[in-house]
Write a protein that holds these residues in place. Structure first.
Motif, short mmCIF file in Angstrom:
data_model
loop_
_atom_site.label_atom_id
_atom_site.label_comp_id
_atom_site.label_asym_id
_atom_site.label_seq_id
_atom_site.Cartn_x
_atom_site.Cartn_y
_atom_site.Cartn_z
N ILE A 198 -19.40 74.13 30.11
CA ILE A 198 -18.47 74.46 29.03
C ILE A 198 -18.02 75.91 29.14
O ILE A 198 -16.84 76.24 28.94
CB ILE A 198 -19.12 74.19 27.67
CG1 ILE A 198 -19.36 72.69 27.49
CG2 ILE A 198 -18.25 74.72 26.54
CD1 ILE A 198 -20.11 72.33 26.23
N THR A 199 -18.95 76.80 29.49
CA THR A 199 -18.60 78.21 29.65
C THR A 199 -17.57 78.41 30.75
O THR A 199 -16.60 79.16 30.59
CB THR A 199 -19.87 79.03 29.95
OG1 THR A 199 -20.82 78.85 28.90
CG2 THR A 199 -19.54 80.51 30.08
N VAL A 200 -17.78 77.74 31.88
CA VAL A 200 -16.83 77.85 32.99
C VAL A 200 -15.45 77.35 32.58
O VAL A 200 -14.42 77.99 32.87
CB VAL A 200 -17.36 77.07 34.22
CG1 VAL A 200 -16.28 76.98 35.30
CG2 VAL A 200 -18.60 77.72 34.78
N LEU A 201 -15.39 76.23 31.87
CA LEU A 201 -14.10 75.69 31.45
C LEU A 201 -13.42 76.60 30.43
O LEU A 201 -12.19 76.77 30.47
CB LEU A 201 -14.29 74.29 30.86
CG LEU A 201 -14.68 73.19 31.85
CD1 LEU A 201 -14.84 71.86 31.13
CD2 LEU A 201 -13.65 73.07 32.96
N VAL A 202 -14.19 77.18 29.53
CA VAL A 202 -13.60 78.09 28.53
C VAL A 202 -13.01 79.30 29.22
O VAL A 202 -11.90 79.76 28.88
CB VAL A 202 -14.66 78.50 27.50
CG1 VAL A 202 -14.16 79.65 26.64
CG2 VAL A 202 -15.03 77.31 26.61
N ILE A 203 -13.72 79.85 30.20
CA ILE A 203 -13.20 81.01 30.94
C ILE A 203 -11.93 80.63 31.69
O ILE A 203 -10.93 81.37 31.68
CB ILE A 203 -14.27 81.54 31.92
CG1 ILE A 203 -15.44 82.13 31.14
CG2 ILE A 203 -13.66 82.60 32.84
CD1 ILE A 203 -16.59 82.56 32.02
N ALA A 214 -9.12 80.31 29.28
CA ALA A 214 -8.70 81.64 28.84
C ALA A 214 -7.85 82.32 29.91
O ALA A 214 -6.86 83.00 29.59
CB ALA A 214 -9.93 82.50 28.51
N TRP A 215 -8.22 82.14 31.17
CA TRP A 215 -7.37 82.66 32.26
C TRP A 215 -5.97 82.06 32.19
O TRP A 215 -4.98 82.77 32.39
CB TRP A 215 -7.99 82.30 33.61
CG TRP A 215 -9.17 83.14 33.99
CD1 TRP A 215 -9.69 84.19 33.29
CD2 TRP A 215 -9.97 83.00 35.17
NE1 TRP A 215 -10.78 84.70 33.95
CE2 TRP A 215 -10.96 83.99 35.12
CE3 TRP A 215 -9.95 82.12 36.25
CZ2 TRP A 215 -11.93 84.14 36.11
CZ3 TRP A 215 -10.90 82.26 37.24
CH2 TRP A 215 -11.88 83.26 37.18
N ALA A 216 -5.90 80.76 31.93
CA ALA A 216 -4.60 80.09 31.93
C ALA A 216 -3.73 80.52 30.75
O ALA A 216 -2.51 80.64 30.88
CB ALA A 216 -4.81 78.57 31.88
N VAL A 217 -4.35 80.78 29.59
CA VAL A 217 -3.59 81.10 28.39
C VAL A 217 -3.29 82.59 28.28
O VAL A 217 -2.17 83.00 27.95
CB VAL A 217 -4.36 80.62 27.13
CG1 VAL A 217 -3.61 81.01 25.86
CG2 VAL A 217 -4.54 79.10 27.17
N LEU A 218 -4.28 83.43 28.57
CA LEU A 218 -4.14 84.89 28.41
C LEU A 218 -4.56 85.61 29.68
O LEU A 218 -5.55 86.36 29.69
CB LEU A 218 -4.98 85.38 27.21
CG LEU A 218 -4.66 84.75 25.86
CD1 LEU A 218 -5.73 85.13 24.84
CD2 LEU A 218 -3.28 85.18 25.38
N ILE A 266 -6.55 84.35 38.77
CA ILE A 266 -6.48 84.29 37.30
C ILE A 266 -5.12 83.77 36.86
O ILE A 266 -5.03 82.86 36.02
CB ILE A 266 -6.77 85.67 36.70
CG1 ILE A 266 -8.25 86.03 36.91
CG2 ILE A 266 -6.43 85.70 35.21
CD1 ILE A 266 -8.61 87.43 36.47
N PHE A 267 -4.05 84.32 37.40
CA PHE A 267 -2.72 83.85 37.02
C PHE A 267 -2.44 82.45 37.57
O PHE A 267 -1.64 81.71 36.97
CB PHE A 267 -1.65 84.83 37.50
CG PHE A 267 -1.47 86.03 36.61
CD1 PHE A 267 -0.52 86.03 35.60
CD2 PHE A 267 -2.26 87.14 36.76
CE1 PHE A 267 -0.36 87.11 34.77
CE2 PHE A 267 -2.11 88.25 35.93
CZ PHE A 267 -1.15 88.25 34.93
N GLY A 268 -3.07 82.09 38.67
CA GLY A 268 -2.89 80.74 39.20
C GLY A 268 -3.54 79.67 38.36
O GLY A 268 -3.18 78.48 38.47
N LEU A 285 -4.16 74.42 35.88
CA LEU A 285 -4.70 73.71 34.72
C LEU A 285 -3.60 73.04 33.90
O LEU A 285 -3.82 71.94 33.37
CB LEU A 285 -5.50 74.68 33.85
CG LEU A 285 -6.74 75.29 34.50
CD1 LEU A 285 -7.52 76.12 33.48
CD2 LEU A 285 -7.63 74.23 35.11
N SER A 286 -2.45 73.68 33.78
CA SER A 286 -1.36 73.01 33.06
C SER A 286 -0.88 71.78 33.81
O SER A 286 -0.56 70.74 33.21
CB SER A 286 -0.20 73.99 32.84
OG SER A 286 0.34 74.41 34.09
#
Length: 282
Positions: A29-34, A37-41, A82-84, A89-90
């Motif tokens: 869950i931690t990995v997915l949240v990170i 977060a990379w994808a959104v911000l 990070i930007f990728g 993910l989208s």
């Protein structure tokens, strides 16, 4: 006396508690949240430009200034990873949404209506299952064109059959249950029973499959990006990052190893969360 013993027995009976999350589930869950977060911000995690590079900094090994090193044009690799995440993910989310909506609709119609419509729909599903996933995705991309969105739709098309078969089997199982027959016998309409009893009790496994397909979609979109059918350069995308680094495997190991490790970590984490959802919905 027997009644008192029964009451005391009920009081003494241990309460059923849900199992606590395991360490692997918390880590997943931690990995997915990170990653989300990379994808959104993404700009909150790096100040480096993912597009523009400094030629003098080309092919630098991982350091405190560039934790993932730099690529052949001097771009910060961590910033591009990070930007990728946004593109990868989208794209996976779109792919899962396409398969979930279209496949579930086909499965629900086939399982609830039956007859010739069910036979026709399931034969279409059989045709989709007979075509290899990568070949089907490439065929869809040829029709739609290149790009992350089109690659996501292509990956979603490959998962329609899986969602349809599972949704149909779940709907058929629930429709044969006693409480559904009682609902029809008490005067319930087809749509009313379908919405109140059949769908809520048959879509748990489908949602668990959607979580599992999310990890698979990330891997498939990265594969298409690696083959050149995803985001065009210099847009950062995980599969494209690995493809651009193929010529530097012997001299700059970090260019392929670190982005590949990120993809593997996110896919494994998505699969672990999907397994947890499936266990709870069983």
């Amino acid at each position: 006396m027997s009644a008192i013993t029964a009451v005391l027995g009920e009081r003494a009976a241990p309460r059923t508690t849900r199992p606590r999350p395991t360490a692997t589930l918390v880590l997943a869950i931690t990995v997915l949240v990170i990653a989300l977060a990379w994808a959104v911000l993404p700009w909150l995690f790096t100040a480096q430009d993912p597009i523009a590079g400094v030629a003098a900094d080309a092919l630098q090994a991982p350091s405190s200034e560039h934790p993932f090193g730099t690529d052949a044009t001097g771009r910060d690799l961590l910033a591009r990873v990070i930007f990728g995440a946004g593109n990868s993910l989208s794209g996976a989310a779109i792919a899962v949404l396409v398969g979930l909506v279209v496949g579930t609709a086909i499965g629900v119609l086939a399982g609830s209506l039956g007859g010739l419509l069910e036979e026709a729909l399931m034969r279409v599903v059989d045709v989709l299952l007979a075509i290899p996933g990568l070949l089907l995705a490439l065929s869809v991309i040829v029709l739609l064109g290149f790009g992350v969105a089109n690659a996501a739709i292509a990956v979603g098309v490959t998962s329609i059959a899986v969602f349809a078969r599972l949704a149909r089997s779940q709907v058929v199982r629930v429709r044969r249950s006693d409480y559904v027959e009682a609902a029809f016998g008490s005067g319930g309409t087809f749509l009313g029973v379908l919405g109140r009893h059949v769908l809520p009790n048959s879509l748990g496994a489908v949602l668990a499959l959607a979580a599992l397909q999310f990890g698979s979609a990330i891997l498939q979109i990265s594969t298409l990006g690696f083959l050149g059918y995803g985001a065009p350069p210099p847009i950062p995308e995980w599969g494209l990052l690995i493809a651009e680094s193929r010529d530097y495997v012997a001299t700059a190991w970090w260019l392929t190893t670190l982005p590949g490790a990120i993809v593997a970590a996110v896919v494994l984490s998505a699969n672990r969360v999907a397994a947890a959802i499936r266990e709870r919905s069983a």
